[in-house]
Design an enzyme around this catalytic site. Structure first.
Site, PDB file in Angstrom:
ATOM      1  N   GLU A 150       0.822  -1.201   0.000  1.00 51.42           N
ATOM      2  CA  GLU A 150       0.000   0.000   0.000  1.00 51.42           C
ATOM      3  C   GLU A 150       0.864   1.261   0.000  1.00 51.42           C
ATOM      4  O   GLU A 150       0.512   2.262  -0.635  1.00 51.42           O
ATOM      5  CB  GLU A 150      -0.944  -0.027   1.216  1.00 51.42           C
ATOM      6  CG  GLU A 150      -2.148   0.881   1.054  1.00 51.42           C
ATOM      7  CD  GLU A 150      -3.264   0.544   2.045  1.00 51.42           C
ATOM      8  OE1 GLU A 150      -3.773  -0.589   1.998  1.00 51.42           O
ATOM      9  OE2 GLU A 150      -3.614   1.398   2.855  1.00 51.42           O
TER      10      GLU A 150
ATOM     11  N   CYS B 226      -8.584  -2.505   4.228  1.00 54.93           N
ATOM     12  CA  CYS B 226      -8.471  -3.721   5.054  1.00 54.93           C
ATOM     13  C   CYS B 226      -9.816  -4.190   5.588  1.00 54.93           C
ATOM     14  O   CYS B 226     -10.004  -5.369   5.850  1.00 54.93           O
ATOM     15  CB  CYS B 226      -7.566  -3.479   6.259  1.00 54.93           C
ATOM     16  SG  CYS B 226      -5.983  -2.853   5.802  1.00 54.93           S
TER      17      CYS B 226
ATOM     18  N   SER C 107      -7.641   1.688  -2.082  1.00 58.09           N
ATOM     19  CA  SER C 107      -6.423   0.928  -2.344  1.00 58.09           C
ATOM     20  C   SER C 107      -6.812  -0.402  -2.980  1.00 58.09           C
ATOM     21  O   SER C 107      -7.781  -1.040  -2.566  1.00 58.09           O
ATOM     22  CB  SER C 107      -5.686   0.681  -1.034  1.00 58.09           C
ATOM     23  OG  SER C 107      -4.752  -0.367  -1.219  1.00 58.09           O
TER      24      SER C 107
ATOM     25  N   LYS D  66     -15.667 -10.596   7.390  1.00 52.74           N
ATOM     26  CA  LYS D  66     -14.627 -11.431   6.764  1.00 52.74           C
ATOM     27  C   LYS D  66     -15.238 -12.707   6.202  1.00 52.74           C
ATOM     28  O   LYS D  66     -14.701 -13.290   5.262  1.00 52.74           O
ATOM     29  CB  LYS D  66     -13.547 -11.783   7.788  1.00 52.74           C
ATOM     30  CG  LYS D  66     -12.666 -10.621   8.168  1.00 52.74           C
ATOM     31  CD  LYS D  66     -11.560 -10.401   7.157  1.00 52.74           C
ATOM     32  CE  LYS D  66     -10.824  -9.096   7.436  1.00 52.74           C
ATOM     33  NZ  LYS D  66     -10.071  -8.605   6.287  1.00 52.74           N
TER      34      LYS D  66
END
Lengths: 168, 584
Positions: B280, B300, B320, B359
């Site tokens: 990153e 993230c 990102s 997640k």
């Protein structure tokens, strides 16, 4: 849920929403907008409610919550034949609730719903002012008086038969 | 500010005006029972459990929503009040499934605890109970409306803290139910899978989608090489599940526990975090040089990423392209590590131990699959699920020895540990970015100006003759505030860290329920967990991601250099606008 990105609301309603957006507390016009849509289309579709959420910038969950809270809002299109059972005091005493149940069983739909083929929808109404005829059922403009449980399936069959005659 | 004198349970007290009766009672050590109330959410007054007797008032008053007035004489515990509270709980129980023994929240259920502490010993009313099917469509969250007591904490956390507004109450009376718009399945809604509804729910109306069954099965399969990776924030919170004080770090006990459970190898998601920082930082410096797609938004947090896709798709180019630390590590496990160990990727079973319910969604994204269509991460367990597995196995966590992570993907710098706290990704990135931009070694590695953001924090740094404007946001209402500023161009930011959950990952939707006497989302607990991570960082020899020797080795042997074609192919991803579109 709708994932359509094409909007279909009538331009009159769109411009009404745009006027609302100019005002203070524009979100408070949600009810007005929903009424206008129901006047125009007869009911509130998910697509239209989603579009209202986007245009008015009110969360769709709020629009959905409001539309399910108020009995007046219809969430399905009316059937070709809109059956309405009077639940006023006199009709109720004369067994309107049982008549309503019989319609629900016969049609396989709940209150406020429409049969899959779009033929029948079921609603209840408050006193129609003809208590002497209780229990009263209206189907579209036609009034049926002193409806008995036996008559429920007869009524439905009669309408179905007539409908076939008309369309063939 | 004016002071108000009043009497609570015969004790004269004075409190500032605008204090509620509940808060006033707290100052003299009286905890009025409550259910729908949550200190970080708006006051609802729905459950009525917190009623008190106010002398002269016609009815009992809800202490959460009634402000003190001069001369009030309040009783919090008269026989009538205790009876009223019992009645209320009995009525709620009347409409609640009788399945406490088999319920996942048994022992940690606020309703159960209240029934006990208020002395409800019988279920007096037997009547028709509400019936709803379990809503199981989401990969992250399961909704069981039969267990819902309509306290609306979930609605409030979803709108007030997360700004997602996915939940509202539908219908009314006995049909009243909490659901997404049009009662759509969660998977087709704007739900971002953050799991904060699970956190704030007093019962088990919201739970995470359970993955323990499949993990037990993989552990019992001799043909599988089962690898665990633990997220930075797990080590700071897992101890709470075993009665340790909040903020007790338990990194290496967790490694031992995982080995006892039967994991063949235990790696650290921190390694993925170090790799994320290096990739990153490279991406950021590239954008800075070309002055394009700034600010860079971190990627993230999968809850934040799904929020971006529903609510700010126009800003997707700013995000990102780096995959999350978990996914980066999983990719390496099924490529690099499989090659080193001569393992068939099909035989490797990767379990991510995460503080996060989102997640569980992330691992199923089509972008995170091997060429053969397998997910790089096979299962995700929340901190809560791992705690349960350890207990189910009969492991006494507090007596475990400390074992080290496996090598080479178990070594990490201190920069990776702090990923778990808000501002941690920013600080870790700055340690690398500033050194790369200046070409000099940093003297002070602690970027305290980006730590402990209570929602939102901004800072400006002078680096190599340039001013870098950075911002940190946790909780998506705060993310939205900063993104609106980005869109309006009000301020030029260069780098923004965004985390879906309050406090960052340490406040994730999969973290342990609070210990007795604490509430969920307690900022004090978040601070203690964050402090645990900063302490670990401070004690480490290597505190900069790019100095991690195993990261260097990985580039030398496998990836060549940051941003290389291979790195881009394996470690970077794409995002897509999603319907339905969210309304901010």
């Amino acid at each position: 849920m709708t994932t359509k990105t094409e909007y279909t609301l009538h331009p009159d309603i769109v411009s009404f929403i745009e006027t609302c957006l100019q005002k203070e507390h524009s979100e408070s016009y949600l009810m007005d907008i929903l009424h206008k849509i129901q006047d125009k289309y007869g009911y509130l579709s998910e697509e239209h409610m989603y579009e209202v959420a986007q245009r008015l910038q009110v969360p769709a969950s709020t629009v959905s919550g409001v539309s399910t809270f108020y009995h007046f809002f219809r969430l399905q299109p009316r059937g070709k034949y809109a059956i309405s059972v009077c639940m006023g005091t006199a009709c109720f005493v004369k067994g309107a609730d049982k008549v309503l149940n019989a319609f629900q069983t016969e049609l396989g739909i709940g209150l406020g719903e429409t049969t899959k083929d779009g033929m029948f929808s079921l609603e209840n109404t408050r006193c129609l002012g003809v208590c002497g005829l209780a229990p009263v059922v209206t189907i579209n403009e036609q009034v049926y008086s002193r409806v008995t449980l036996q008559q429920v399936s007869e009524l439905i069959n009669r309408i179905l038969n007539k409908d076939v005659e008309k369309t063939t | 500010m004016k002071t108000i004198q009043l009497t609570i349970d015969n004790l004269p007290i004075s409190v500032p005006e605008k204090t509620t009766i509940m808060e006033a009672a707290q100052t003299i050590g009286i905890h009025i029972p409550r259910l729908c109330y949550h200190p970080d959410l708006s006051v609802e007054g729905a459950c009525r459990i917190c009623v008190v007797e106010v002398e002269g008032a016609r009815t009992f008053q809800t202490s959460c929503s009634t402000e003190v007035q001069a001369g009030m004489n309040i009783r919090t515990n008269s026989p009538e009040i205790r009876q009223a509270r019992r009645d209320l709980i009995e009525l709620i129980l009347d409409n609640h499934p009788r399945e406490c023994q088999t319920c996942e929240r048994d022992g940690q259920c606020e309703l159960q605890n209240l029934a006990y502490s208020l002395g409800v010993r019988e279920r007096l009313f037997e009547g028709k109970r509400k019936q709803f099917p379990i809503e199981n469509s989401s990969l992250s969250v399961v909704r069981d409306s039969e267990k819902c007591i309509l306290c609306h904490r979930c609605i409030r956390v979803c709108s007030e803290i997360q700004g997602v507004h996915n939940l509202s109450q539908m219908h009314r009376g006995v049909k009243n139910v909490v659901a997404p718009a049009f009662e759509a399945p969660l998977k087709d809604s704007v739900c971002i899978n953050c799991g904060q509804c699970i956190n704030v729910c007093p019962t088990a109306a919201f739970l995470e989608q359970r993955s323990t069954d499949e993990v037990w099965q993989a552990l019992a399969d001799p043909g599988k090489h089962v690898i665990a990776q633990i997220a930075p924030s797990i080590r700071a919170a897992i101890g709470e599940g075993f009665g340790l004080a909040p903020g007790t770090p338990a990194t290496l006990q967790t490694v031992t526990a995982l080995r006892r459970l039967g994991f063949d190898t235990v790696f650290d998601t921190n390694f993925g975090a170090d790799l994320t920082v290096v990739e990153e930082a490279h991406e950021f410096i590239g954008r800075l040089e070309k002055n394009e797609n700034l600010p860079l938004l971190t990627s993230c947090s999968p809850g934040w990423i799904k929020y971006l896709e529903h609510f700010f798709p126009e800003l997707i180019p700013h995000a990102s392209s780096c995959s999350s630390p978990m996914t980066m590590l999983s990719v390496l496990l099924k490529t690099y590590y499989a090659e080193i160990k001569s393992l068939d990727p099909k035989d490797i079973y990767v379990v991510g131990i995460m503080p996060c319910t989102a997640k569980k969604f992330e691992i199923q994204r089509p972008e995170h699959r091997t060429a053969g269509g397998l997910p790089y991460t096979d299962a995700v367990l929340t901190t809560r699920e791992l705690i349960w597995m350890i207990k189910a196995y009969g492991i006494d966590f507090t007596k475990l020895s400390e074992e080290d992570f496996d090598s080479p993907l178990g070594f990490s710098s201190g920069a990776a540990d702090i990923f778990g706290a808000t501002g941690g990704v920013m600080e870790a990135a700055l340690r690398t970015v500033v050194e790369k931009l200046t070409g000099e070694s940093l003297k002070n590695l602690n970027f305290t100006q980006v730590r402990n953001a209570e929602g939102l924090k901004e800072a400006s740094l002078k680096v190599a003759g340039k001013t870098l404007n950075v911002a940190v946001a946790n909780g998506l209402t705060n993310a939205r505030a900063i993104l609106e500023k980005v869109k309006s161009g009000e301020k030029q930011y260069h780098l923004i860290e965004l985390m879906a959950c309050p406090g960052g990952c340490i406040g994730g939707g999969g973290q342990p329920y609070p210990p007795a006497g604490r509430h969920i989302l307690d900022k004090e607990i978040h601070k203690l967990r964050a402090q645990a991570l900063y302490t670990i960082d401070q004690k480490k020899q290597v505190r900069k991601s790019h100095d991690n020797p195993y990261i260097k080795e990985l580039y030398e042997k496998y990836l060549s250099h940051p941003g290389s074609e291979k790195a881009r192919h394996l470690l970077h991803t794409k995002y897509f606008p999603r319907n339905p579109r969210g309304v901010k």
